[in-house]
Design an enzyme around this catalytic site. Structure first.
Site, PDB file in Angstrom:
ATOM      1  N   HIS A  11      -1.196   6.551   8.000  1.00 35.29           N
ATOM      2  CA  HIS A  11      -0.371   7.520   7.259  1.00 35.29           C
ATOM      3  C   HIS A  11      -1.160   8.790   6.947  1.00 35.29           C
ATOM      4  CE1 HIS A  11       3.474   5.680   6.304  1.00 35.29           C
ATOM      5  NE2 HIS A  11       2.904   4.573   5.858  1.00 35.29           N
TER       6      HIS A  11
ATOM      7  N   GLN B 226       3.151   9.754   1.227  1.00 34.46           N
ATOM      8  CA  GLN B 226       4.389   9.003   0.964  1.00 34.46           C
ATOM      9  C   GLN B 226       4.957   9.274  -0.430  1.00 34.46           C
ATOM     10  OE1 GLN B 226       2.887   4.999   2.354  1.00 34.46           O
ATOM     11  NE2 GLN B 226       4.991   4.975   3.108  1.00 34.46           N
TER      12      GLN B 226
ATOM     13  N   GLY C 211       0.847  -1.183   0.000  1.00 39.57           N
ATOM     14  CA  GLY C 211       0.000   0.000   0.000  1.00 39.57           C
ATOM     15  C   GLY C 211       0.878   1.227   0.000  1.00 39.57           C
TER      16      GLY C 211
ATOM     17  N   HIS D  11      -2.815   0.486   8.325  1.00 42.32           N
ATOM     18  CA  HIS D  11      -1.488   1.092   8.165  1.00 42.32           C
ATOM     19  C   HIS D  11      -1.574   2.330   7.267  1.00 42.32           C
ATOM     20  CE1 HIS D  11       3.043   0.628   7.577  1.00 42.32           C
ATOM     21  NE2 HIS D  11       2.710   1.482   6.620  1.00 42.32           N
ATOM     22  N   GLU D  12      -2.276   2.194   6.136  1.00 51.73           N
ATOM     23  CA  GLU D  12      -2.341   3.323   5.193  1.00 51.73           C
ATOM     24  C   GLU D  12      -3.190   4.462   5.746  1.00 51.73           C
ATOM     25  OE1 GLU D  12      -0.179   3.296   2.991  1.00 51.73           O
ATOM     26  OE2 GLU D  12       0.233   1.152   3.215  1.00 51.73           O
TER      27      GLU D  12
ATOM     28  N   CYS E 124       7.392  -0.555   6.501  1.00 50.67           N
ATOM     29  CA  CYS E 124       6.836   0.640   5.867  1.00 50.67           C
ATOM     30  C   CYS E 124       7.838   1.168   4.856  1.00 50.67           C
ATOM     31  CB  CYS E 124       6.555   1.699   6.937  1.00 50.67           C
ATOM     32  SG  CYS E 124       5.934   3.261   6.283  1.00 50.67           S
ATOM     33  N   LEU E 125       7.346   1.644   3.734  1.00 53.37           N
ATOM     34  CA  LEU E 125       8.239   2.195   2.712  1.00 53.37           C
ATOM     35  C   LEU E 125       8.935   3.466   3.192  1.00 53.37           C
ATOM     36  CD1 LEU E 125       5.965   1.740  -0.451  1.00 53.37           C
ATOM     37  CD2 LEU E 125       7.837   0.262   0.319  1.00 53.37           C
TER      38      LEU E 125
HETATM   39 ZN    ZN Z   1       3.819   2.825   5.585  1.00 57.56          ZN
END
Ligand code: ZN
Length: 188
Positions: free
Chosen positions: A145, A52, A47, A141-142, A100-101
């Site tokens: 963010h 991000q 995701g 999670h998203e 996480c990215l």
């Molecule tokens: Zn993340």
């Protein structure tokens, strides 16, 4: 279509709550959505949230096909969630381990098992979708963010934090055993 740079923890854009999307047919918004999809796939994410890619708008993408970064994750159809709102369906939780990215470590954190999401698609059409298990974790999670949150905020046991390499070497086997009962309950 373009791959955009992914801000890392410490970049203020990740900490600012995002602004709701109101103009769906603006070319800039449609390009943003396409670029988020490209960026997520390039980074092997499950995701990605708009902040991000540095854009503080209330939209995220989720999608898992064959994923080398998360080979254990059941598939999730590629879905654009605009202005998403989570409704928690009951009080069941489970202990996930997330990466996480935008964060170079992983760690354990608690997620709701069963949620419903009310959102709009990339053209503004409203829809509702139930997510369970690992897919519900990805959505939570998203949506974190989009509110300016990161996984480190939710790690109740800081000693669970590891690098990705150390998770592969020391944590993956235990994690896979822990989530084995969750995987069959995961949908969509
Ligand atoms: Zn993340």
């Amino acid at each position: 279509m373009a791959i955009r740079p992914i801000p890392q923890i410490g970049d203020p854009v990740l900490r600012i709550p995002t602004t709701d999307v109101a103009e769906f047919e603006e070319p800039e918004f449609q390009v943003l959505v396409d670029d988020m999809i490209d960026t997520m796939r390039d980074a092997q994410g499950a995701g990605i949230a708009a902040n991000q890619v540095g854009v503080s708008m209330n939209v995220c993408i989720i999608g898992v096909e064959h994923n080398e970064r998360y080979p254990y994750k059941p598939p999730i159809p590629l879905t654009v969630l605009v202005n998403p709102v989570i409704e928690v369906l009951d009080d069941e939780t489970w202990l996930n381990n997330e990466g996480c990215l935008s964060v170079p470590i992983r760690g354990d954190l608690c997620r709701w098992m069963n949620i419903a999401v009310t959102a709009q698609d990339r053209h503004g059409e409203p829809f509702q979708q139930v997510y369970r298990g690992l897919s519900a974790g990805t959505v939570q999670h998203e949506v974190d963010h989009l509110a300016g949150g990161l996984i480190v905020d939710r790690m109740e046991d800081p000693t669970s934090m590891t690098t990705w390499a150390n998770f592969q070497q020391h944590g993956l086997t235990d994690y896979l055993a822990r989530i084995a009962p969750i995987i069959p309950r995961t949908e969509p």
